[in-house]
Every structure is written in structure tokens, then in C-alpha cells.
Design an enzyme around this catalytic site. Structure first.
Site, PDB file in Angstrom:
ATOM      1  CG  ASP A 188      -1.691   1.158   1.428  1.00  0.00           C
ATOM      2  OD1 ASP A 188      -2.551   1.366   0.566  1.00  0.00           O
ATOM      3  OD2 ASP A 188      -1.467   1.895   2.394  1.00  0.00           O
TER       4      ASP A 188
ATOM      5  N   GLY B 235      -6.923  10.165  -2.974  1.00  0.00           N
ATOM      6  CA  GLY B 235      -7.387  11.430  -2.406  1.00  0.00           C
ATOM      7  C   GLY B 235      -8.831  11.554  -1.967  1.00  0.00           C
TER       8      GLY B 235
ATOM      9  CB  CYS C 162      -7.023  12.269   1.700  1.00  0.00           C
ATOM     10  SG  CYS C 162      -7.168  10.522   1.783  1.00  0.00           S
TER      11      CYS C 162
ATOM     12  N   GLY D 228     -13.544   7.649   0.737  1.00  0.00           N
ATOM     13  CA  GLY D 228     -14.597   8.552   0.288  1.00  0.00           C
ATOM     14  C   GLY D 228     -16.007   8.107   0.620  1.00  0.00           C
TER      15      GLY D 228
ATOM     16  CB  SER E 193     -13.754   8.481   8.267  1.00  0.00           C
ATOM     17  OG  SER E 193     -14.367   8.399   7.013  1.00  0.00           O
TER      18      SER E 193
ATOM     19  CE1 TYR F  88      -9.845   7.352   9.435  1.00  0.00           C
ATOM     20  CE2 TYR F  88     -10.356   9.517   8.559  1.00  0.00           C
ATOM     21  CZ  TYR F  88     -10.022   8.192   8.360  1.00  0.00           C
ATOM     22  OH  TYR F  88      -9.862   7.716   7.094  1.00  0.00           O
ATOM     23  NE  ARG F  89      -2.545   8.887  14.208  1.00  0.00           N
ATOM     24  CZ  ARG F  89      -1.790   8.884  15.290  1.00  0.00           C
ATOM     25  NH1 ARG F  89      -1.776   9.914  16.100  1.00  0.00           N
ATOM     26  NH2 ARG F  89      -1.041   7.841  15.571  1.00  0.00           N
ATOM     27  N   GLY F  90      -5.204  10.686   8.955  1.00  0.00           N
ATOM     28  CA  GLY F  90      -4.562  10.153   7.765  1.00  0.00           C
ATOM     29  C   GLY F  90      -3.208   9.573   8.141  1.00  0.00           C
ATOM     30  CG  MET F  91      -2.223   5.489   7.694  1.00  0.00           C
ATOM     31  SD  MET F  91      -1.891   5.302   9.459  1.00  0.00           S
ATOM     32  CE  MET F  91      -0.383   4.325   9.424  1.00  0.00           C
TER      33      MET F  91
HETATM   34  P1  XMP Z   1     -12.136   7.144   4.335  1.00  0.00           P
HETATM   35  O1  XMP Z   1     -12.815   8.156   3.462  1.00  0.00           O
HETATM   36  O2  XMP Z   1     -12.869   5.868   4.417  1.00  0.00           O
HETATM   37  O3  XMP Z   1     -10.748   6.860   3.591  1.00  0.00           O
HETATM   38  O4  XMP Z   1     -11.809   7.701   5.671  1.00  0.00           O
HETATM   39  C1  XMP Z   1      -9.818   5.925   4.063  1.00  0.00           C
HETATM   40  C2  XMP Z   1      -8.633   5.880   3.126  1.00  0.00           C
HETATM   41  O5  XMP Z   1      -7.909   7.122   3.119  1.00  0.00           O
HETATM   42  C3  XMP Z   1      -6.582   6.870   2.638  1.00  0.00           C
HETATM   43  N1  XMP Z   1      -5.616   7.556   3.481  1.00  0.00           N
HETATM   44  C4  XMP Z   1      -4.927   8.660   3.134  1.00  0.00           C
HETATM   45  N2  XMP Z   1      -4.904   9.362   1.985  1.00  0.00           N
HETATM   46  N3  XMP Z   1      -3.340  10.852   2.945  1.00  0.00           N
HETATM   47  C5  XMP Z   1      -4.091  10.472   1.894  1.00  0.00           C
HETATM   48  O6  XMP Z   1      -4.068  11.112   0.849  1.00  0.00           O
HETATM   49  C6  XMP Z   1      -3.303  10.196   4.133  1.00  0.00           C
HETATM   50  O7  XMP Z   1      -2.633  10.585   5.074  1.00  0.00           O
HETATM   51  C7  XMP Z   1      -4.136   9.032   4.219  1.00  0.00           C
HETATM   52  N4  XMP Z   1      -4.335   8.144   5.208  1.00  0.00           N
HETATM   53  C8  XMP Z   1      -5.267   7.262   4.720  1.00  0.00           C
HETATM   54  C9  XMP Z   1      -6.378   5.372   2.685  1.00  0.00           C
HETATM   55  O8  XMP Z   1      -6.426   4.887   1.372  1.00  0.00           O
HETATM   56  C10 XMP Z   1      -7.552   4.904   3.524  1.00  0.00           C
HETATM   57  O9  XMP Z   1      -7.912   3.557   3.310  1.00  0.00           O
END
Ligand code: XMP
Length: 489
Positions: free
Chosen positions: A256, A308, A313, A347, A369, A394-397
Site C-alpha cells: 500500500d 485522495g 486525505c 470517500g 472514517s 481519526y487521522r490520515g497515515m
Molecule cells: P475514508 O474516506 O474511508 O478513507 O476515511 C480511508 C482511506 O484514506 C486513505 N488515506 C490517506 N490518503 N493521505 C491520503 O491522501 C493520508 O494521510 C491518508 N491516510 C489514509 C487510505 O487509502 C484509507 O484507506
């Protein structure tokens, strides 16, 4: 853009741009509508939902809950190899007809140590062996054997365990049906499996046998263990990580990376195939026809689609890179059709988005999320002292917070420098606390079944077969006012 890569009607479109046209219903109870779908060619799920490999979404508890409900969880990689492998092993051990390598402690262990050992592993019974590593059963210590009061901490396990002479045991060849009978007849919770020399071959528990009966829809491997997937990167120590995860029992790897349509991915898949040839590989993320085709040419087992759209994200905001998610799913489908399962990633805000993703080409849907804020997601519940409302993080990686935390865990210098060099493309947000994840999955299952019924079909598979070749036949594109009519409440 309108060519073989995508129908014109999907260009620029995502979930909130369409409604599904109700079809003639067929008379069937919604309860009975199967939602079976494929994660990879060989892994089938009763519920086509995958929990995201994010540190605020999937640890061992989430992965266990996902598999119990018929989906699957992907344990995140923002942690040390040892810790991630431990989490995989924890899920594999959590339920099965036969626990093949049950936890053991030797005679001589103090009760205090035994209690701590059991707590850490979330078990209530420990097999006691004659000496450390002997593998010969001496007895069984269960939580009922621990005294409530007095100075028991320093006493030895052999003083309180049920010794092997008084234990009900069985030979390893016992069937699950027979084991169930023995557990009932003897009114016991655990049945150690031993040979004539009392060598330990496994353990069957009443809890596990009951689980097998009550949850035929759970995601299980051939031996009855829960399925679990794990994320690996594409650089640095990823092969070492993969080997440790395979050893721990992972059923599928997710290679990933943010930009999966890249030479890094091609090299990673090649090295991974050489190191772990039998392991299914779900790879991503891509968002275009060309990206999906590239993955197909690499021979991956599932393609993860989404650049995205996720709630954490910032990629589109920071780099302008991305494709509206429903368009991306459709492009991927046009590139690979049914030859490789597509995982729609990110999304999803409403359950209807899951159905749209599935009928437009995805085989499973990854949620971040939507599953965060639950008890099973890692992290604590925070209570606002003024309003008493409960929240979780909840946070982006690639949010600064997640990157910073993973740096404490990761040993690989290349990865650390890389992370410090890359500006964040993720962010941290607070989400409302939502209770148990099984409640959310139950709701999703119900809504998916209703959606299939509106599609006039008796299974998700049949709905996909009918709609996926030409979804626009069944969709209505929304105007601004019809969108308001549909979604503003
Ligand atoms: P949802 O909308 O379900 O999306 O919360 C989860 C997905 O978001 C991606 N993801 C990221 N994308 N920057 C990004 O551009 C990040 O920091 C990040 N963290 C997670 C990932 O594909 C996840 O499954």
C-alpha cells in the site's frame, strides 16, 4: 474524456452525483440476500467490507471484529515489525476450532506471573507444561483456579492447577463434532489434545466451538481461524516485515503506497513474489485506467483504487492529484473487468456509496472514517467536559501526528528520512464516538441488502452481474436541486 477508458457519463462524477433507479422487486426476504464477494480470486467474504490499514482504524481488535462479521481487517504498518506481527498472531489465535499452539507456562511459574501472562494475551486458561519448552502437559490453570483473597501472587501454578491425571484430554485426531459432545458431556470449557506421552498438540475450547456454530458467515481460513490481512510498504524493510507477517499467519498482504502506479510498486511486487510466492497481494493505490492496467500487468491479486477521496486525505488539496472516486472505480473496472477484484478505497460517507462502488465495478469496499470512532478502533474515547460528547481521533497515515508516532516504532533509517522529507498529505480530525463496530456493520449489511432488493435482484452477485456492464442504464445523474432534494435533511 470519453473513450474506451471510461463512459462519458462517469467523468468527473462521484458517489453523490447519482441515484439508483429502482427496479422491479422480486419477492424475497431481505434477510436472506447474500452479499458474498471476492477480496482476491481465492478469498471470498460474506460482507464485502475491508477496514482500512490506518493506525486509527485497524489493530487486532478491529481485525477480529471485521472477520467475525464476515469482512476483513488490514493491520496497519505504522508500527514495528514485531508489534504488527503480534497483532496478526493475536487475530489468528482469537477463534478457531483447534488452537494449534496454545499458550503454555512451565511448572514453577508464580500465580502472579501467570495472571499477568493471561491478561496480556486475553486468555482465561493456560496449559502448564512440565518444564519450559518441554511441550509435555502437566496440568491446566483456569481463571477459576485463582484464589480471590490472600497472598497468592507468589504461590506456584502447580499448587492450583488441575493436574493432567484429573484432566479430560483427547487425542489430536478428534473431530469438531465429537469435541463438542465431550465438552458438553463432561461439562468442561477446555479440552487439551495430547498424544500417549502427554505431548501437547492443541486445545479445543467451548467458546470456539460455539462460535463456529453460531457464525457460519465469519471470514475464516481452512483451519477455522479468522482471516486477517496486513499492510506492508514497498521499500526499506518491507520483505523482512512480510516474512514476519506470513510467519504470524497473515492471509493477504496489502502493498500500500500513496502512488501505486509507479516503478517502486513494480519492483516491490517482483521482490514480494520471489520472497512470498504463495501470498495473495492486494496492491494500490491507483485511480486511473492506466494505473489499473499496470497492476494487472504486474499480476497482482486485487487492485486498491482511490487517490485522495479519504476523509483524512489532503492529497488533492496539496498536490491536485486525484480522480473523483466513482470515476476512478469505473476506469479501473474498464481496464480489468472481472479479471481482478477491485477494492474501492476511501470517500464513503453513506452506506449508499458502498452499493454504488460495488455495482460500478468494485468487489469490496475499504472503509476508514466510517469505522473509526468505534470501540474496536485503536485509541481512547475523549469526553468533552463541557458538553459530555464523546469523540475519538481519526487521522490520515501521512498526517504529521501519525508519521511522528510511527517514527518511534520504525528502525529503518531510509524510511525515517523519507518520512521526514515528505510534506504531510493527511490530517487528524475528531470523530464522534460510535460504540461497537458490529452495530455499524449490521447496519451496512441491512442497507446493502435493501439496495440489492431495489435493484430487483436476489443477491449482490446477481445485481453486479446485471448492472456492472453498463451502470449508467441504472443511474440518474443529479442536478444541484435534485442533490438537495436527496441529501439535505
Ligand atoms: P475514508 O474516506 O474511508 O478513507 O476515511 C480511508 C482511506 O484514506 C486513505 N488515506 C490517506 N490518503 N493521505 C491520503 O491522501 C493520508 O494521510 C491518508 N491516510 C489514509 C487510505 O487509502 C484509507 O484507506
Amino acid at each position: 474524456m470519453s473513450d474506451d477508458r471510461i463512459e462519458a457519463g462517469f467523468v468527473g462524477m462521484t458517489f453523490d452525483d447519482f441515484l439508483f433507479r429502482p427496479q422491479l422487486g422480486v419477492n424475497l426476504s431481505r434477510q436472506g440476500i447474500p452479499l458474498t464477494s471476492r477480496l482476491t480470486a481465492k478469498i471470498e467474504l460474506e460482507l464485502p467490507i475491508v477496514s482500512s490499514n490506518m493506525d486509527s482504524v485497524t489493530g487486532a481488535r478491529m481485525a477480529e471484529a471485521m472477520a467475525l462479521e464476515g469482512g476483513i481487517g488490514v493491520i496497519h504498518r505504522g508500527q514495528s515489525i514485531a508489534r504488527q506481527a503480534d497483532k496478526v498472531a493475536e487475530v489468528k489465535r482469537s477463534y478457531s476450532a483447534v488452537i494449534e499452539n496454545p499458550h503454555c507456562l512451565p511448572v514453577g511459574t508464580t500465580l502472579g506471573d501467570a495472571v499477568r501472562f493471561a491478561r496480556r494475551r486475553k486468555i482465561t486458561g493456560i496449559l502448564i507444561e512440565t518444564a519450559a519448552g518441554s511441550g509435555i502437559l502437566a496440568g491446566l490453570l483456569s481463571s477459576r483456579d485463582i484464589p480471590w483473597t490472600g497472598q497468592w501472587q507468589d504461590r506456584r501454578v502447580e499448587e492450583y492447577m488441575t493436574p493432567v491425571e484429573r484432566l479430560h484430554t483427547h487425542t489430536p485426531d478428534i473431530s469438531v463434532d465429537k469435541a463438542e459432545q465431550v465438552l458438553f458431556d463432561k461439562r468442561i470449557e477446555r479440552l487439551p489434545l495430547v498424544d500417549a506421552q502427554n505431548r501437547i498438540h492443541g486445545l479445543i475450547t467451548r467458546k470456539d466451538v460455539r462460535f463456529l456454530r453460531e457464525r457460519p458467515y465469519s471470514s475464516k481460513d481452512g483451519k477455522g481461524h479468522l482471516l486477517v490481512a496486513a499492510a506492508v510498504g514497498a521499500r526499506g524493510d518491507f520483505i523482512e516485515r512480510a516474512q514476519a507477517l506470513r510467519e504470524a499467519g497473515a492471509d493477504c498482504f496489502f502493498i500500500d503506497i500513496a502512488h501505486g502506479h509507479s516503478t517502486i510498486m513494480a519492483e516491490a511486487v517482483e521482490s514480494m513474489r520471489a520472497a512470498c510466492p504463495d501470498m495473495p497481494l492486494a496492491c494500490g493505490n491507483v485511480a486511473t485506467f492506466e494505473g489499473a492496467k499496470f497492476m494487472k500487468d504486474l499480476g497482482v491479486d486485487a487492485i486498491k483504487v482511490g487517490v485522495g477521496p479519504g476523509r483524512g486525505c489532503r492529497t488533492r488539496l496539496e498536490t491536485a492529484a486525484g480522480v473523483p472516486q466513482l470515476q476512478a472505480i469505473r476506469e479501473a473496472y474498464k481496464a480489468v473487468g472481472e479479471s481482478i477484484p477491485i477494492i474501492a478505497d476511501g470517500g464513503v460517507r453513506y452506506d449508499k456509496d458502498i452499493f454504488l462502488a460495488l455495482v460500478c465495478g468494485a468487489s469490496t469496499v475499504m472503509l476508514g472514517s466510517a469505522l473509526s470512532g468505534t470501540d474496536e478502533a485503536p485509541g481512547r474515547v475523549i469526553e468533552d467536559p463541557a458538553t459530555h460528547s464523546k469523540k475519538k481521533i481519526y487521522r490520515g497515515m501521512t498526517s504529521p501526528e501519525a508519521v511522528l508516532e510511527s517514527l518511534y516504532e520504525v528502525d529503518d533509517n531510509d524510511l525515517i528520512e523519507d518520512a521526514l522529507d515528505t510534506p504531510p498529505e493527511g490530517q487528524e480530525i475528531q470523530v464522534p464516538y460510535k460504540g461497537n463496530v458490529s452495530g455499524i456493520l449490521h447496519r451496512i449489511r441491512g442497507h446493502l441488502r435493501s439496495a440489492v432488493s431495489y435493484a430487483g435482484e436476489t443477491s449482490l452477485e446477481a445485481a453486479r452481474r446485471k448492472i456492472t456492464p453498463d451502470p449508467l442504464e441504472y443511474l440518474t445523474a443529479l442536478s444541484e436541486s435534485s442533490r438537495r432534494e436527496s441529501y439535505e435533511r
